[in-house]
Design a protein around this motif. Structure first.
Motif, short mmCIF file in Angstrom:
data_model
loop_
_atom_site.label_atom_id
_atom_site.label_comp_id
_atom_site.label_asym_id
_atom_site.label_seq_id
_atom_site.Cartn_x
_atom_site.Cartn_y
_atom_site.Cartn_z
N UNK B 909 0.86 -1.18 0.00
CA UNK B 909 0.00 0.00 0.00
C UNK B 909 0.90 1.23 0.00
N UNK B 910 0.73 2.04 -0.97
CA UNK B 910 1.57 3.22 -1.13
C UNK B 910 0.70 4.46 -0.99
N UNK B 911 0.99 5.24 0.03
CA UNK B 911 0.33 6.52 0.16
C UNK B 911 1.16 7.59 -0.53
N UNK B 912 0.62 8.20 -1.52
CA UNK B 912 1.41 9.14 -2.31
C UNK B 912 0.68 10.47 -2.42
N UNK B 913 1.43 11.46 -2.83
CA UNK B 913 0.87 12.80 -3.01
C UNK B 913 -0.21 12.77 -4.08
N UNK B 914 -1.29 13.47 -3.87
CA UNK B 914 -1.58 14.42 -2.80
C UNK B 914 -2.45 13.83 -1.68
N UNK B 915 -2.27 12.56 -1.37
CA UNK B 915 -3.06 11.95 -0.31
C UNK B 915 -3.91 10.81 -0.80
N UNK B 916 -3.38 10.05 -1.74
CA UNK B 916 -4.09 8.90 -2.28
C UNK B 916 -3.36 7.63 -1.84
N UNK B 917 -4.08 6.52 -1.92
CA UNK B 917 -3.51 5.23 -1.52
C UNK B 917 -3.60 4.28 -2.71
N UNK B 968 -1.55 12.63 4.66
CA UNK B 968 -1.57 11.19 4.92
C UNK B 968 -0.23 10.74 5.49
N UNK B 969 -0.26 10.10 6.65
CA UNK B 969 1.02 9.72 7.26
C UNK B 969 1.05 8.30 7.79
N UNK B 970 -0.08 7.62 7.91
CA UNK B 970 -0.04 6.26 8.45
C UNK B 970 -1.09 5.40 7.78
N UNK B 971 -0.74 4.14 7.58
CA UNK B 971 -1.68 3.16 7.04
C UNK B 971 -1.72 1.98 8.01
N UNK B 972 -2.91 1.62 8.43
CA UNK B 972 -3.10 0.49 9.34
C UNK B 972 -3.97 -0.53 8.63
N UNK B 973 -3.58 -1.79 8.69
CA UNK B 973 -4.37 -2.85 8.08
C UNK B 973 -4.71 -3.89 9.13
N UNK B 974 -5.82 -4.56 8.90
CA UNK B 974 -6.27 -5.61 9.81
C UNK B 974 -6.92 -6.70 8.98
N UNK B 975 -6.76 -7.94 9.39
CA UNK B 975 -7.39 -9.02 8.62
C UNK B 975 -8.86 -9.17 8.98
N UNK B 976 -9.61 -9.71 8.07
CA UNK B 976 -10.98 -10.10 8.35
C UNK B 976 -11.05 -11.62 8.36
#
Lengths: 178, 1044
Positions: B909-917, B968-976
């Motif tokens: 997962x790449x968070x890039x300018x201007x705030x997209x993932x 955008x500064x952090x990405x958190x993931x969790x499994x289902x």
């Protein structure tokens, strides 16, 4: 249906019958009909000569060999079908491989039944049966090879990943700081 | 007799069909069409500093440079639009661990004034950019937020010393077709066109040290502003600046005898005025004096005079009065005692009237809305007292929730002069408390909406499973949302079989698939814990203010999940631990003191969640606390759970040898001083033979290993740790195309350090395994050609946090930060800016432990390799493969997908300018992507893609769609519970975004959206009816034949 009058009209001359039977390349049905007629005759007359017994065994031996070589006739066709189905798993390739394996397995399971017609206890069917089993094994091998080429057989290290030791266990306990 | 047999079979089949039909309502299914319908986006503002009611609109501005318009009629508090004013110049910022920036040091554009241009219906903001000190005027359309024009006034050459003493502010003076912008620092005045922002005229400079008040004067054909400020002689001075005039006309200079202007600091002078007919003007200047008195001066053009008004203390917040009278000015002032006094100046005479009586203790907080004055107070709990200005009568009280920080009010639909006796219910009160909760209420205490703006200051996030309460289980204090999830009528389930699922019915199914999570946000400055439900658009489940008692001010809180509880550890004083129920937020237990060594700085306590021992693997993890400030060395203790707090001395096993478990426990400290250099020290926990000095801290530690970066000038800019759970569930090998295996180096105890140094590249130490990629080698050659010129170099170091060994190290030249890193299983991804090639690059490193031939592992064969289960095993370092890729956008943060069983292919997962993932397939970043073409058969079979340096940004893989996450500064993931689905939470400075992801791009365990519910139901029904009918027919036929 074999009738007495039909056979008796020929049986007047035994030499002509012998000549007729000794023809080397008699068709299976002709030979079978002759044998059947003769057996009926012998059963009625109770007279079987040694030559006739020998001839009968030779004929049965030939028939047994014919039966043993039956799979070889379909070998080329089966191989061609397997080649044409390609190397990808599809319904066609699965059907071809499945039929190949199933037919081979069924044939191997019914070897004695296949030779039951010629099994009278006087001729040896070991060689025909071995040939029959070998040819079916070739058939089976072709099917398995096809399975392997399709990637359906556990033959590489990838198929035994479960035998690798688990990495979940660690001898030490540590963690990531919060 | 076949017919009786058939009859029995038909009965059996019918019974089975009916059984299945009966079971259908309890069979839950998730439909593919649900995807994309459950993502939500929260737009935040941050600490609100300006608010203004304009009819049903509410103009808001925050100290993070955000300007927004909300509706006073919406029930959810959603913003109609929001614009974040960007900084004119990039500012180099320190990077926190994990690549995030420290918000406390993050500059933002300051909004000085926010107004609505009534004629043009434009929202106008006067701003100051801290990066350039320039003044900006922004104009957005009220209804949709489109930027109509923007003007930047560069900073003037005013000496710095003068600017330091001046007030940092600015003023906007509105005219029907003109806008006057006054720089509070320099006194420069610009007149701009309200239509397109073009500069009409710049006023000559005014000799003022600071501007403290601006009054627009509109005389029809002649326009101008009266500027009141602080002169160089310390006197209050007023100038009239006419539009197009040659110079500013000094109106009056007043000296305050009691006290002074500068001695009391700024802002000290306030000016209020009303334009009067016949070009007359009345000004009222107020200034605090040294004593508790109030000074005022009349600066009428016609009859200037001076007077003195008392007695309600130092002026705190002047409020302009709207009493229209010729040649008069009045204002409401709030004193320290809480009294509100109206002061009127007419014809040189002062009059004062008490509007609201003193209130003690009072809050220095008041606001006027039309005929009302609102005053914040805490006499009977936090609240807002409302008074009528005309008669000074109290008309009601609006209950507050916490101590207020700001107060604004307005009348719904706008207040008109002829409606002085407006209905109280139309009065809307907007308050913001010290926890940055924005609450809009009516006079009858009805909540219109509530916004938790402290979510813009998130320090830590936990994503935990939502456990629906069992039937009949009543949890007091739980929101209705939780109850709605647990109880669903049966007919809705039946209906969902036939009809396409609605979002509400799907949310009922969500808990059964692990798609509903509780998002716990720990907000740092406000010490507040907020639980959001991942479904229902991010509904707030509960909020809780963490205690801030005496001696624990500024406590740093951290949280850890322990089963169904969340453990919060506060560092301040002697420490504090609280266990909360995750679903309800209720406190289960607490430890009032941890026995820390006071005074404890924020970095003295280390927290490590330790997995439970093998004997009880299902029990929640324990928390290891390490006090590093102890004089005799590190000391440690465990917090097992809430039960240990309820028992004496921290639990049944605390302090015993058994609590250490059957495996040795290690922890580490990572020192990354800002001056450069970094060192890693690892420790092993043990129980001392002698009795510990403090029974609460029964364990001590011994140093096991230590490593430090080779060069002391290396500055650590980013660190990354792997997710231990992820590493434990990851597949241990990677299959190749020919059936061989690559064994992954899966070590959950790794840390990756990114350090930079501006030195000529030197050969690495022999003890370190250093490799360089092709680009780096090229950079080194080019660097050498530059004649030994210093080049900025990035070093990436992988270290073991148990043994302290350096496992791998690589360098890149001509690199600038910021560096983002992500460590996933055996895969390290990091991004940086290549300042030589002027592009963003992504480095990809994979670590392998060995190789097994395709025939090396079988039913009867086993590979010959040494199993590494210990960080101290293996004398050889892992085999690292590395490749560099190019990314077309600046990268803000990196993350990775996480599934329940680790079967689904990983994605980055790449968070890039201007705030997209962006969801980026891992295969694209595989260092093994072959460079030689054509691909071999085994490479094709493995699915390897030919190496291409440029990574594609495909719009369908941008998971944020048209949303933009500011900062955008952090990405958190969790499994289902569904292997195909990952839950993603993106956290920005002013945005939260939650969605579901399918890392393999195929929801393989979901029903497709083309699933025909009606047809399946009809076939089932027809089959049941048919079987029953045929059974009857067979029975009749058998009977007929029996009689025949």
């Amino acid at each position: 249906m074999y009738t007495d009058w039909n056979f008796c009209s020929v049986g007047a001359s035994s030499s002509s019958l012998t000549q007729a039977v000794e023809k080397p390349l008699a068709s299976y049905h002709e030979v079978h009909e002759g044998l059947a007629s003769r057996q009926v005759h012998e059963a009625r007359t109770g007279k079987v000569t040694n030559e006739e017994m020998t001839l009968e065994r030779q004929l049965k031996q030939k028939v047994a060999m014919d039966i043993a070589q039956t799979p070889a006739k379909a070998l080329a066709m089966q191989g061609f079908m397997m080649y044409m189905t390609g190397s990808s798993v599809s319904i066609i390739s699965i059907m071809v491989v499945g039929m190949s394996l199933l037919n081979s397995a069924q044939a191997l399971a019914a070897v004695n039944q296949r030779f039951e017609r010629v099994a009278d206890g006087h001729i040896s069917l070991i060689l025909p049966k071995l040939i029959y089993v070998a040819l079916n094994c070739v058939f089976l091998g072709m099917g398995l090879y096809k399975c392997s080429s399709l990637g359906l057989l556990p033959s590489t290290a990838v198929d035994f990943i479960s035998r690798l030791p688990s990495t979940a266990y660690r001898a030490e306990v540590s963690s990531v700081p919060v | 007799m076949p017919y009786p047999c058939f009859r029995r079979i038909s009965i059996f089949v019918s019974f089975m069909y009916l059984s299945f039909l009966f079971l259908i309502p309890s069979v839950y299914a998730l439909y593919e069409e649900d995807a994309g319908k459950f993502d939500w986006h929260k737009s935040l503002l941050g600490p609100v500093c300006h608010a203004r009611f304009e009819g049903n609109f509410l103009l808001l501005a925050s100290s993070y440079g955000a300007v927004a318009v909300a509706s006073a009629s919406n029930s959810d508090g959603s913003l109609l639009w929001r614009q974040v004013i960007p900084l004119a110049a990039p500012v180099a910022l320190p990077v926190r661990d994990g690549g995030t920036m420290d918000k406390d040091e993050k500059p933002a554009v300051k909004v000085l004034e926010l107004v609505l241009h009534p004629q043009k219906r434009l929202v106008m903001a006067l701003t100051r950019d801290p990066s350039t000190a320039a003044l900006g005027v922004w104009a957005w359309r009220l209804f949709d937020g489109n930027l109509m024009w923007h003007v930047t006034v560069p900073a003037s050459g005013v000496p710095l010393g003068k600017r330091v003493k001046a007030k940092e502010g600015g003023f906007l003076a509105l005219f029907p077709d003109t806008v006057g912008a006054v720089d509070g620092e320099t006194g420069e005045i610009y007149f701009l066109s309200a239509v397109d922002g073009t500069r009409i005229w710049k006023a000559p400079a005014i000799e003022l040290m600071a501007v403290t008040g601006v009054v627009p004067v509109d005389g029809g054909t002649e326009k101008g502003v009266v500027v009141v400020g602080e002169g160089s002689d310390g006197k209050a001075q007023a100038f009239l600046v006419r539009l197009g005039g040659e110079k500013a006309e000094k109106i009056k200079s007043v000296s305050f005898s009691d006290g002074g202007l500068i001695s009391h600091g700024t802002p000290s002078l306030h000016a209020f005025a009303r334009p009067a007919p016949a070009r007359s003007l009345a000004l009222l200047l107020l200034s605090p004096s040294s004593s508790s008195s109030l000074s005022a001066a009349d600066m009428q053009l016609v009859n200037p005079s001076g007077a003195k008004a008392t007695p309600h203390g130092v002026l705190s917040s002047p409020i302009p009065s709207s009493h229209p009278s010729s040649l008069s000015a009045s204002c409401l002032v709030l004193s320290d005692s809480g009294a509100v006094v109206e002061i009127t100046l007419t014809q040189g005479k002062f009059m004062q009237r008490l509007v609201a009586p003193p209130s003690s203790p009072s809050l220095p907080l008041a606001f006027r809305a039309g005929p009302y004055v609102l005053r914040g107070e805490e006499n009977q709990g936090p609240g807002v007292e409302v008074f009528r200005v005309v008669d000074g009568q109290s008309v009601g009280r609006v209950r507050g929730r916490r101590s207020l920080r700001g107060l604004w009010a307005g009348i719904r639909g706008g207040w008109r002069e002829e409606e002085k006796e407006g209905r109280e219910s139309d009065l809307l009160v907007l308050t913001v408390d010290k926890a940055e909760t924005l609450v809009l209420q009516t006079m009858d205490d009805r909540l219109v909406w509530l916004r938790e703006e402290c979510l813009a200051d998130v320090a830590q996030v936990l994503i935990v499973d939502h456990r629906p309460p069992a039937e009949g289980e009543k949890r007091s204090g739980t929101e209705d949302v939780t109850e709605a999830l647990a109880t669903s009528p049966l007919f809705e389930k039946l209906l969902s079989v036939v009809l396409p699922p609605s979002p509400s019915s799907s949310s009922v199914r969500d808990p059964h698939f692990g798609l509903t999570k509780i998002l716990l946000f720990l907000c740092a400055p406000s010490s507040r814990l907020i639980a959001l439900l991942s479904s229902h658009g991010g509904t707030i489940l509960w909020t809780r203010d963490l205690p801030s008692v005496e001696g624990r001010e500024g406590a740093r809180w951290r949280m850890v999940q322990q089963g169904d509880e969340v453990l919060l550890v506060g560092e301040g004083g002697e420490g504090l631990a609280i266990w909360l129920d995750i679903v309800t937020g209720h406190e289960i237990a607490s430890l009032p003191t941890l026995g820390l060594t006071p005074p404890a700085p924020s970095s003295s306590l280390l927290l490590f969640p330790i997995a439970s021992s093998s004997s009880s693997s299902s029990s929640p993890p324990r928390l290891l606390l390490v006090d590093t400030r102890n004089a005799t060395g590190h000391r440690a203790r465990f917090l097992d759970g809430s039960s240990c707090a309820q028992g004496a001395l921290g639990g049944r096993e605390a302090g015993t040898e058994e609590s250490l478990g059957d495996r040795p426990i290690f922890y580490h400290t990572l020192s990354t001083p800002s001056s450069g250099g970094a060192s890693l020290q690892t420790y092993r926990l043990f129980k001392p033979s002698s009795a510990p000095s403090s029974p609460n801290w029964p364990f001590q530690s011994a140093v096991v290993g230590a490593s430090s970066l080779p060069s002391p000038s290396e500055l650590v800019v980013s660190t990354a740790y792997p997710d231990v759970r992820e590493t434990m569930t990851a597949p241990s090998s990677h299959p190749l195309g020919d059936g061989a295996l690559l064994l992954k180096y899966l070590n959950p105890y790794l840390v990756a350090l990114a350090s930079t140094a501006s030195l000529p590249p030197s050969p690495p130490p022999a003890s370190l395994n250093v490799t360089r990629d092709e680009g780096s080698q090229e950079g080194r050659r080019q660097g050498g050609d530059e004649g030994g010129k210093e080049v900025s170099t990035l070093y990436v170091t992988l270290m073991d946090t148990v043994s302290g060994r350096v496992l791998y190290r690589v360098s890149h030249f001509h690199v600038q930060g910021p560096v983002r890193m992500r460590l996933v299983e055996n895969w390290l991804i990091y991004s940086y800016w290549n300042c030589k090639a002027q592009r963003t690059e992504i480095g990809s490193i994979t670590l392998y432990d060995g190789f097994i031939d395709r025939k090396g592992l079988g039913l009867f064969t086993s590979p010959e390799f040494k199993e590494r289960t210990s960080s101290f095993d293996g004398d050889a370092s892992p085999v690292a493969l590395q490749q560099t890729f190019l990314f077309p956008h600046p990268i803000l943060t990196l993350g990775s997908t996480l599934t329940a069983r680790g079967i689904t292919t990983k994605a980055l997962l790449v968070g890039f300018e201007p705030g997209q993932i962006l969801l980026l397939d891992r295969r694209l970043l595989d260092p093994r992507r072959p460079t030689a073409l054509p691909l071999s058969k085994t490479e094709k079979a493995e699915g390897l893609l030919p190496y291409a340096p440029h990574l594609p940004v495909l719009p369908p893989h941008v998971v944020t769609y048209n949303h933009t996450l500011h900062g955008l500064h952090s990405l958190y993931t969790a499994p289902s519970s569904l292997e195909s689905t990952t839950l993603l939470l993106g956290v920005g400075d002013l945005d939260l975004y939650f969605t579901r992801l399918y890392p393999s791009h195929k929801p393989f365990d979901l029903l497709p959206d083309t699933f025909n519910h009606v047809l399946v139901s009809l076939v089932l029904l027809i089959s049941v009816v048919g079987v029953g009918f045929l059974g009857k027919a067979a029975q009749a036929k058998a009977l007929r034949e029996a009689w025949a």
